[in-house]
Design a protein around this motif. Sequence first.
Motif, PDB file in Angstrom:
ATOM      1  N   VAL A  26      35.016  41.523  35.161  1.00 41.24           N
ATOM      2  CA  VAL A  26      35.131  41.647  36.612  1.00 41.24           C
ATOM      3  C   VAL A  26      35.950  42.894  36.932  1.00 41.24           C
ATOM      4  O   VAL A  26      36.730  43.365  36.112  1.00 41.24           O
ATOM      5  CB  VAL A  26      35.774  40.401  37.263  1.00 41.24           C
ATOM      6  CG1 VAL A  26      34.889  39.191  37.094  1.00 41.24           C
ATOM      7  CG2 VAL A  26      37.148  40.127  36.673  1.00 41.24           C
ATOM      8  N   VAL A  27      35.753  43.396  38.128  1.00 40.04           N
ATOM      9  CA  VAL A  27      36.461  44.580  38.591  1.00 40.04           C
ATOM     10  C   VAL A  27      37.115  44.255  39.921  1.00 40.04           C
ATOM     11  O   VAL A  27      36.461  43.711  40.818  1.00 40.04           O
ATOM     12  CB  VAL A  27      35.504  45.776  38.769  1.00 40.04           C
ATOM     13  CG1 VAL A  27      36.253  46.995  39.266  1.00 40.04           C
ATOM     14  CG2 VAL A  27      34.770  46.076  37.479  1.00 40.04           C
ATOM     15  N   PHE A  28      38.388  44.571  40.028  1.00 36.55           N
ATOM     16  CA  PHE A  28      39.106  44.487  41.292  1.00 36.55           C
ATOM     17  C   PHE A  28      39.447  45.920  41.670  1.00 36.55           C
ATOM     18  O   PHE A  28      39.975  46.669  40.852  1.00 36.55           O
ATOM     19  CB  PHE A  28      40.400  43.676  41.148  1.00 36.55           C
ATOM     20  CG  PHE A  28      40.178  42.261  40.704  1.00 36.55           C
ATOM     21  CD1 PHE A  28      39.806  41.286  41.610  1.00 36.55           C
ATOM     22  CD2 PHE A  28      40.340  41.913  39.367  1.00 36.55           C
ATOM     23  CE1 PHE A  28      39.597  39.976  41.195  1.00 36.55           C
ATOM     24  CE2 PHE A  28      40.143  40.604  38.944  1.00 36.55           C
ATOM     25  CZ  PHE A  28      39.767  39.639  39.868  1.00 36.55           C
ATOM     26  N   ALA A  29      39.134  46.329  42.895  1.00 39.85           N
ATOM     27  CA  ALA A  29      39.392  47.702  43.294  1.00 39.85           C
ATOM     28  C   ALA A  29      39.825  47.754  44.749  1.00 39.85           C
ATOM     29  O   ALA A  29      39.348  46.975  45.574  1.00 39.85           O
ATOM     30  CB  ALA A  29      38.142  48.554  43.072  1.00 39.85           C
ATOM     31  N   ASP A  30      40.747  48.664  45.023  1.00 37.13           N
ATOM     32  CA  ASP A  30      41.155  48.939  46.389  1.00 37.13           C
ATOM     33  C   ASP A  30      41.589  50.395  46.471  1.00 37.13           C
ATOM     34  O   ASP A  30      41.365  51.161  45.533  1.00 37.13           O
ATOM     35  CB  ASP A  30      42.239  47.966  46.878  1.00 37.13           C
ATOM     36  CG  ASP A  30      43.560  48.092  46.131  1.00 37.13           C
ATOM     37  OD1 ASP A  30      43.770  49.093  45.395  1.00 37.13           O
ATOM     38  OD2 ASP A  30      44.409  47.207  46.284  1.00 37.13           O
ATOM     39  N   ASP A  31      42.211  50.775  47.559  1.00 40.83           N
ATOM     40  CA  ASP A  31      42.600  52.169  47.745  1.00 40.83           C
ATOM     41  C   ASP A  31      43.592  52.657  46.690  1.00 40.83           C
ATOM     42  O   ASP A  31      43.757  53.859  46.514  1.00 40.83           O
ATOM     43  CB  ASP A  31      43.214  52.375  49.131  1.00 40.83           C
ATOM     44  CG  ASP A  31      42.197  52.236  50.241  1.00 40.83           C
ATOM     45  OD1 ASP A  31      40.984  52.345  49.954  1.00 40.83           O
ATOM     46  OD2 ASP A  31      42.599  52.007  51.388  1.00 40.83           O
ATOM     47  N   ASP A  32      44.258  51.747  46.008  1.00 35.98           N
ATOM     48  CA  ASP A  32      45.264  52.130  45.021  1.00 35.98           C
ATOM     49  C   ASP A  32      44.717  52.230  43.602  1.00 35.98           C
ATOM     50  O   ASP A  32      45.423  52.667  42.702  1.00 35.98           O
ATOM     51  CB  ASP A  32      46.432  51.142  45.036  1.00 35.98           C
ATOM     52  CG  ASP A  32      47.183  51.184  46.357  1.00 35.98           C
ATOM     53  OD1 ASP A  32      47.331  52.276  46.918  1.00 35.98           O
ATOM     54  OD2 ASP A  32      47.613  50.110  46.818  1.00 35.98           O
ATOM     55  N   GLY A  33      43.511  51.793  43.360  1.00 33.29           N
ATOM     56  CA  GLY A  33      42.952  51.916  42.032  1.00 33.29           C
ATOM     57  C   GLY A  33      42.033  50.771  41.667  1.00 33.29           C
ATOM     58  O   GLY A  33      41.643  49.960  42.512  1.00 33.29           O
ATOM     59  N   CYS A  34      41.705  50.707  40.371  1.00 36.19           N
ATOM     60  CA  CYS A  34      40.768  49.712  39.858  1.00 36.19           C
ATOM     61  C   CYS A  34      41.395  48.977  38.679  1.00 36.19           C
ATOM     62  O   CYS A  34      42.127  49.568  37.899  1.00 36.19           O
ATOM     63  CB  CYS A  34      39.485  50.385  39.379  1.00 36.19           C
ATOM     64  SG  CYS A  34      38.667  51.364  40.651  1.00 36.19           S
ATOM     65  N   LEU A  35      41.064  47.704  38.567  1.00 31.84           N
ATOM     66  CA  LEU A  35      41.519  46.883  37.453  1.00 31.84           C
ATOM     67  C   LEU A  35      40.308  46.188  36.866  1.00 31.84           C
ATOM     68  O   LEU A  35      39.556  45.533  37.580  1.00 31.84           O
ATOM     69  CB  LEU A  35      42.530  45.833  37.939  1.00 31.84           C
ATOM     70  CG  LEU A  35      42.952  44.782  36.932  1.00 31.84           C
ATOM     71  CD1 LEU A  35      43.843  45.399  35.871  1.00 31.84           C
ATOM     72  CD2 LEU A  35      43.673  43.641  37.628  1.00 31.84           C
ATOM     73  N   PHE A  36      40.112  46.362  35.573  1.00 31.98           N
ATOM     74  CA  PHE A  36      39.026  45.705  34.858  1.00 31.98           C
ATOM     75  C   PHE A  36      39.614  44.533  34.091  1.00 31.98           C
ATOM     76  O   PHE A  36      40.677  44.663  33.494  1.00 31.98           O
ATOM     77  CB  PHE A  36      38.362  46.671  33.868  1.00 31.98           C
ATOM     78  CG  PHE A  36      37.872  47.929  34.526  1.00 31.98           C
ATOM     79  CD1 PHE A  36      36.681  47.934  35.227  1.00 31.98           C
ATOM     80  CD2 PHE A  36      38.589  49.105  34.439  1.00 31.98           C
ATOM     81  CE1 PHE A  36      36.218  49.086  35.828  1.00 31.98           C
ATOM     82  CE2 PHE A  36      38.142  50.266  35.039  1.00 31.98           C
ATOM     83  CZ  PHE A  36      36.952  50.256  35.732  1.00 31.98           C
ATOM     84  N   ALA A  37      38.911  43.398  34.087  1.00 35.46           N
ATOM     85  CA  ALA A  37      39.436  42.218  33.401  1.00 35.46           C
ATOM     86  C   ALA A  37      38.297  41.362  32.880  1.00 35.46           C
ATOM     87  O   ALA A  37      37.201  41.345  33.442  1.00 35.46           O
ATOM     88  CB  ALA A  37      40.290  41.391  34.364  1.00 35.46           C
ATOM     89  N   ALA A  38      38.598  40.648  31.817  1.00 35.97           N
ATOM     90  CA  ALA A  38      37.647  39.668  31.307  1.00 35.97           C
ATOM     91  C   ALA A  38      37.497  38.567  32.350  1.00 35.97           C
ATOM     92  O   ALA A  38      38.477  38.146  32.967  1.00 35.97           O
ATOM     93  CB  ALA A  38      38.144  39.098  29.992  1.00 35.97           C
ATOM     94  N   ALA A  39      36.287  38.117  32.570  1.00 36.16           N
ATOM     95  CA  ALA A  39      36.020  37.120  33.612  1.00 36.16           C
ATOM     96  C   ALA A  39      36.876  35.874  33.441  1.00 36.16           C
ATOM     97  O   ALA A  39      37.333  35.291  34.426  1.00 36.16           O
ATOM     98  CB  ALA A  39      34.534  36.758  33.620  1.00 36.16           C
ATOM     99  N   GLU A  40      37.125  35.474  32.203  1.00 38.18           N
ATOM    100  CA  GLU A  40      37.909  34.252  31.988  1.00 38.18           C
ATOM    101  C   GLU A  40      39.368  34.403  32.414  1.00 38.18           C
ATOM    102  O   GLU A  40      40.070  33.409  32.543  1.00 38.18           O
ATOM    103  CB  GLU A  40      37.817  33.778  30.530  1.00 38.18           C
ATOM    104  CG  GLU A  40      38.312  34.753  29.502  1.00 38.18           C
ATOM    105  CD  GLU A  40      37.216  35.653  28.958  1.00 38.18           C
ATOM    106  OE1 GLU A  40      37.499  36.375  27.990  1.00 38.18           O
ATOM    107  OE2 GLU A  40      36.090  35.663  29.497  1.00 38.18           O
TER     108      GLU A  40
END
Length: 146
Positions: free
Chosen positions: A69-83
């Motif tokens: 999954v990817v979480f992103a906003d104006d400050d950047g992006c975070l990639f993480a395992a779905a679990e």
Amino acid sequence: MTALEAEHCGLSGIIVWGAHRDTAELRQIRLPIFTYGVCPSGPQRLDPRDSSALRSARFGNFLVQVGDVVFADDDGCLFAAAERADELLRVAHEIRQRERRQAETIKSGRSLRGQLEFARYLEKRSANSSFTFREHLRKIRGAIEE
């Protein structure tokens, strides 16, 4: 064209390990696009397609795979395992709540320096130059992300 195609395919956004061009047009499309900035001339080279393309993507040292999954906003992006997504969302919510409480406390008249006992930290630091602010925050339970 890539952004329009991504929108047409139902994607929620685009993350580019590099730069983009045509900013004005991208704003009109209104599809979230995260890049390192702009490059008016567009791509500078055409690399061979990686054999794992469309199954995974490398962003620096991170390998993002289908199902992550990817979480992103104006400050950047975070990639993480779905679990781990639920855990990350829980921690992010806790951090946000703590920051909101600190902000409200500042608005009501108590400085962040006061909340975090900064003068006390400086005293300890002057007695022990290796004492870090992170250690101080841990001792007073003031670390936002812990």
